[in-house]
Design a protein around this motif. Structure first.
Motif, PDB file in Angstrom:
ATOM      1  N   LEU A 177      19.615  -0.870   3.261  1.00  0.00           N
ATOM      2  CA  LEU A 177      18.687  -1.890   2.312  1.00  0.00           C
ATOM      3  C   LEU A 177      18.590  -1.438   1.077  1.00  0.00           C
ATOM      4  O   LEU A 177      18.786  -0.448   0.502  1.00  0.00           O
ATOM      5  N   ARG A 178      18.746  -2.560   0.077  1.00  0.00           N
ATOM      6  CA  ARG A 178      18.443  -2.572  -1.237  1.00  0.00           C
ATOM      7  C   ARG A 178      17.154  -3.110  -1.457  1.00  0.00           C
ATOM      8  O   ARG A 178      16.652  -4.350  -1.047  1.00  0.00           O
ATOM      9  N   PHE A 179      16.335  -2.300  -2.355  1.00  0.00           N
ATOM     10  CA  PHE A 179      14.648  -2.748  -2.458  1.00  0.00           C
ATOM     11  C   PHE A 179      14.742  -3.675  -3.581  1.00  0.00           C
ATOM     12  O   PHE A 179      15.313  -3.426  -4.469  1.00  0.00           O
ATOM     13  N   HIS A 180      13.589  -4.329  -3.665  1.00  0.00           N
ATOM     14  CA  HIS A 180      13.239  -5.074  -4.612  1.00  0.00           C
ATOM     15  C   HIS A 180      12.678  -4.212  -5.817  1.00  0.00           C
ATOM     16  O   HIS A 180      12.239  -2.931  -5.922  1.00  0.00           O
ATOM     17  N   PRO A 181      13.178  -4.437  -7.051  1.00  0.00           N
ATOM     18  CA  PRO A 181      12.973  -3.366  -8.404  1.00  0.00           C
ATOM     19  C   PRO A 181      11.577  -2.882  -8.531  1.00  0.00           C
ATOM     20  O   PRO A 181      11.148  -1.972  -9.218  1.00  0.00           O
ATOM     21  N   SER A 182      10.692  -3.740  -7.947  1.00  0.00           N
ATOM     22  CA  SER A 182       9.142  -3.421  -8.367  1.00  0.00           C
ATOM     23  C   SER A 182       8.794  -2.060  -7.312  1.00  0.00           C
ATOM     24  O   SER A 182       7.620  -1.550  -7.697  1.00  0.00           O
ATOM     25  N   VAL A 183       9.684  -1.946  -6.250  1.00  0.00           N
ATOM     26  CA  VAL A 183       9.076  -0.950  -5.329  1.00  0.00           C
ATOM     27  C   VAL A 183       9.118   0.383  -6.036  1.00  0.00           C
ATOM     28  O   VAL A 183       9.933   1.005  -6.530  1.00  0.00           O
ATOM     29  N   GLN A 184       7.963   1.022  -6.010  1.00  0.00           N
ATOM     30  CA  GLN A 184       7.618   2.407  -6.367  1.00  0.00           C
ATOM     31  C   GLN A 184       6.821   3.259  -5.299  1.00  0.00           C
ATOM     32  O   GLN A 184       6.081   2.854  -4.524  1.00  0.00           O
ATOM     33  N   LEU A 185       7.360   4.674  -5.239  1.00  0.00           N
ATOM     34  CA  LEU A 185       6.637   5.451  -4.407  1.00  0.00           C
ATOM     35  C   LEU A 185       5.751   6.385  -5.298  1.00  0.00           C
ATOM     36  O   LEU A 185       6.245   6.862  -6.473  1.00  0.00           O
TER      37      LEU A 185
ATOM     38  N   ARG B  31      -0.873  13.461  -0.724  1.00  0.00           N
ATOM     39  CA  ARG B  31      -1.080  11.800  -0.351  1.00  0.00           C
ATOM     40  C   ARG B  31       0.125  11.243  -1.171  1.00  0.00           C
ATOM     41  O   ARG B  31       0.636  11.467  -1.989  1.00  0.00           O
ATOM     42  N   ALA B  32       0.512  10.000  -0.312  1.00  0.00           N
ATOM     43  CA  ALA B  32       1.687   9.213  -0.625  1.00  0.00           C
ATOM     44  C   ALA B  32       1.183   7.789  -0.708  1.00  0.00           C
ATOM     45  O   ALA B  32       0.396   7.433   0.227  1.00  0.00           O
ATOM     46  N   TRP B  33       1.690   6.903  -1.849  1.00  0.00           N
ATOM     47  CA  TRP B  33       1.515   5.707  -1.661  1.00  0.00           C
ATOM     48  C   TRP B  33       2.661   4.859  -2.276  1.00  0.00           C
ATOM     49  O   TRP B  33       3.659   5.252  -2.515  1.00  0.00           O
ATOM     50  N   LEU B  34       2.872   3.588  -1.496  1.00  0.00           N
ATOM     51  CA  LEU B  34       3.786   2.696  -1.866  1.00  0.00           C
ATOM     52  C   LEU B  34       3.142   1.385  -2.866  1.00  0.00           C
ATOM     53  O   LEU B  34       2.021   1.048  -2.542  1.00  0.00           O
ATOM     54  N   LEU B  35       3.918   1.170  -3.808  1.00  0.00           N
ATOM     55  CA  LEU B  35       3.403   0.187  -4.703  1.00  0.00           C
ATOM     56  C   LEU B  35       4.735  -0.789  -4.905  1.00  0.00           C
ATOM     57  O   LEU B  35       5.694  -0.286  -4.915  1.00  0.00           O
ATOM     58  N   TRP B  36       4.189  -1.987  -4.979  1.00  0.00           N
ATOM     59  CA  TRP B  36       5.244  -3.171  -5.354  1.00  0.00           C
ATOM     60  C   TRP B  36       4.450  -4.405  -5.849  1.00  0.00           C
ATOM     61  O   TRP B  36       3.306  -4.623  -5.763  1.00  0.00           O
ATOM     62  N   ARG B  37       5.189  -5.239  -6.363  1.00  0.00           N
ATOM     63  CA  ARG B  37       4.710  -6.646  -6.787  1.00  0.00           C
ATOM     64  C   ARG B  37       5.309  -7.637  -5.705  1.00  0.00           C
ATOM     65  O   ARG B  37       6.064  -7.773  -5.508  1.00  0.00           O
TER      66      ARG B  37
ATOM     67  N   GLU C 251       5.426 -11.529  -3.967  1.00  0.00           N
ATOM     68  CA  GLU C 251       5.823 -12.702  -4.144  1.00  0.00           C
ATOM     69  C   GLU C 251       4.910 -13.582  -4.997  1.00  0.00           C
ATOM     70  O   GLU C 251       5.141 -14.588  -5.591  1.00  0.00           O
ATOM     71  N   SER C 252       3.565 -13.255  -4.824  1.00  0.00           N
ATOM     72  CA  SER C 252       2.623 -13.859  -5.643  1.00  0.00           C
ATOM     73  C   SER C 252       2.210 -13.364  -7.093  1.00  0.00           C
ATOM     74  O   SER C 252       1.611 -13.595  -7.653  1.00  0.00           O
ATOM     75  N   ARG C 253       3.304 -12.240  -7.429  1.00  0.00           N
ATOM     76  CA  ARG C 253       3.264 -11.385  -8.385  1.00  0.00           C
ATOM     77  C   ARG C 253       2.153 -10.772  -8.707  1.00  0.00           C
ATOM     78  O   ARG C 253       1.862 -10.595  -9.741  1.00  0.00           O
ATOM     79  N   LEU C 254       1.299 -10.557  -7.660  1.00  0.00           N
ATOM     80  CA  LEU C 254       0.236  -9.333  -7.604  1.00  0.00           C
ATOM     81  C   LEU C 254       0.699  -8.008  -7.249  1.00  0.00           C
ATOM     82  O   LEU C 254       1.317  -7.764  -6.645  1.00  0.00           O
ATOM     83  N   THR C 255       0.308  -7.096  -8.165  1.00  0.00           N
ATOM     84  CA  THR C 255       0.658  -5.685  -7.755  1.00  0.00           C
ATOM     85  C   THR C 255      -0.049  -5.164  -6.694  1.00  0.00           C
ATOM     86  O   THR C 255      -1.366  -5.367  -6.563  1.00  0.00           O
ATOM     87  N   GLU C 256       0.382  -4.604  -5.394  1.00  0.00           N
ATOM     88  CA  GLU C 256      -0.203  -3.985  -4.448  1.00  0.00           C
ATOM     89  C   GLU C 256       0.227  -2.877  -4.044  1.00  0.00           C
ATOM     90  O   GLU C 256       1.341  -2.120  -4.626  1.00  0.00           O
ATOM     91  N   PHE C 257      -0.524  -2.064  -3.396  1.00  0.00           N
ATOM     92  CA  PHE C 257      -0.499  -0.687  -2.843  1.00  0.00           C
ATOM     93  C   PHE C 257      -0.727  -0.360  -1.669  1.00  0.00           C
ATOM     94  O   PHE C 257      -1.964  -0.895  -1.301  1.00  0.00           O
ATOM     95  N   ILE C 258      -0.292   0.630  -0.974  1.00  0.00           N
ATOM     96  CA  ILE C 258      -0.979   0.980   0.550  1.00  0.00           C
ATOM     97  C   ILE C 258      -0.726   2.451   0.557  1.00  0.00           C
ATOM     98  O   ILE C 258       0.496   2.973   0.031  1.00  0.00           O
ATOM     99  N   SER C 259      -1.501   3.071   1.132  1.00  0.00           N
ATOM    100  CA  SER C 259      -1.141   4.493   1.520  1.00  0.00           C
ATOM    101  C   SER C 259      -0.013   4.647   2.654  1.00  0.00           C
ATOM    102  O   SER C 259       0.207   3.952   3.511  1.00  0.00           O
ATOM    103  N   LEU C 260       0.745   5.701   2.739  1.00  0.00           N
ATOM    104  CA  LEU C 260       1.780   6.090   3.620  1.00  0.00           C
ATOM    105  C   LEU C 260       1.473   7.099   4.557  1.00  0.00           C
ATOM    106  O   LEU C 260       1.075   8.294   4.259  1.00  0.00           O
ATOM    107  N   ALA C 261       1.709   6.848   5.766  1.00  0.00           N
ATOM    108  CA  ALA C 261       1.730   7.990   6.649  1.00  0.00           C
ATOM    109  C   ALA C 261       2.852   8.950   6.537  1.00  0.00           C
ATOM    110  O   ALA C 261       4.074   8.486   5.990  1.00  0.00           O
TER     111      ALA C 261
ATOM    112  N   MET D 266       6.296  -8.046   3.667  1.00  0.00           N
ATOM    113  CA  MET D 266       5.802  -7.656   2.539  1.00  0.00           C
ATOM    114  C   MET D 266       6.486  -7.999   1.069  1.00  0.00           C
ATOM    115  O   MET D 266       6.114  -7.980   0.088  1.00  0.00           O
ATOM    116  N   GLY D 267       7.742  -8.313   1.230  1.00  0.00           N
ATOM    117  CA  GLY D 267       8.719  -8.767   0.317  1.00  0.00           C
ATOM    118  C   GLY D 267       9.376  -7.621  -0.510  1.00  0.00           C
ATOM    119  O   GLY D 267       9.689  -7.816  -1.688  1.00  0.00           O
TER     120      GLY D 267
END
Length: 278
Positions: free
Chosen positions: A165-173, A202-208, A210-220, A266-267
């Motif tokens: 997989l190649r991820f969108h450039p906004s994807v951050q851990l 604790r671990a979190w995933l961040l990304w922008r 498709e609506s151009r809003l920055t989002e984040f969720i916690s990760l198991a 999630m894009g």
């Protein structure tokens, strides 16, 4: 005007620019620098040299302080006015801007907080700063087309094991050992954060999105392991094997597939690199 005179004028202008910037960065010029400035800048309109360049120096620091507060609004709230002012003054003094764009000025703030004796006793401060930098990075990342889950479904079965997989450039851990993100969320909602808690990673995933809003969720833990592997370039077969540390063998492919389906929705995925058919 002769070429030599032009060169001399350019040299004097360059020296003046360097001296003026040195004064802005140092705040208090040494005797040699003060003498050069007095010989090159005149008093005007009844305003002395010290007052005139002091106005510029103050404006410079105010602008940098505003940049830090814009980039780190919830860190400022967490610290309160007095400590925030102490932090920004110390940071501007220790790390004067070397960047053409003020967007990058605060990049060193998390490390500064980890090293400064007044702030490094509370690691959550550096964690909040680092999380806010990740949010900025996700928001500012370049846009790319995003792949659809149907592209994965359309792959020949023989290509699945080697698929990457190649991820969108906004994807951050983001990983930390404090409740920094929970505290950030509380402050964002106008609530008082809980006391600092360093009991677990604790671990979190961040990304922008498709609506151009920055989002984040916690990760198991299994989600973190799966993402870290794919981000590092591991293929589908390798990641299925990695899931055996978390689920039964018959559940490993299902776990990976369900995660991939969520990531596509999630894009997060920019494209697929299919494996070679054996």
């Amino acid at each position: 005007m002769s070429k030599d005179q032009q060169q001399a004028d350019k040299g004097r202008l360059h020296q003046l620019q360097q001296d003026f910037m040195a004064y802005l960065l140092q705040g208090e010029p040494g005797p040699a620098l003060a003498d050069r400035l007095k010989r090159q800048i005149r008093d005007q309109g009844g305003i002395s040299l010290d007052t005139r360049i002091g106005i510029y120096a103050n404006a410079y620091r105010v602008r940098l302080t505003e940049v830090l507060e814009t980039d780190h609004p919830n860190l400022a709230l967490y610290l309160g006015d007095d400590l925030w002012n102490t932090l920004t003054s110390a940071f501007i003094q220790a790390r004067p801007s070397q960047f053409r764009s003020l967007r990058d000025f605060g990049d060193a703030l998390p490390d500064f907080l980890r090293q400064h004796p007044q702030f490094n006793q509370d690691p959550i401060l550096a964690d909040i700063a680092a999380f806010e930098r990740r949010l900025l990075n996700a928001f500012d990342a370049p846009e790319q087309p995003r792949a659809a889950f149907e592209q994965l479904q359309g792959l020949a079965p023989a290509l699945w094991p080697g698929c990457r997989l190649r991820f969108h450039p906004s994807v951050q851990l983001f990983k930390c050992h404090s409740n920094a993100v929970e505290s950030w969320q509380a402050l964002k909602q106008g609530q008082a954060p809980a006391a600092a808690d360093y009991s677990a990673q604790r671990a979190w995933l961040l990304w922008r999105g498709e609506s151009r809003l920055t989002e984040f969720i916690s990760l198991a833990p299994y989600q973190l392991a799966l993402l870290e592997g794919f981000l590092a370039g591991e293929d589908f077969a390798t990641q299925c094997a990695a899931m055996l540390a978390y689920v039964d063998a018959d559940q490993a492919p299902v776990t990976v597939l369900q995660s991939l389906q969520a990531w596509f929705s999630m894009g997060l995925i920019a494209r697929l690199d299919p494996g070679r058919q054996g």
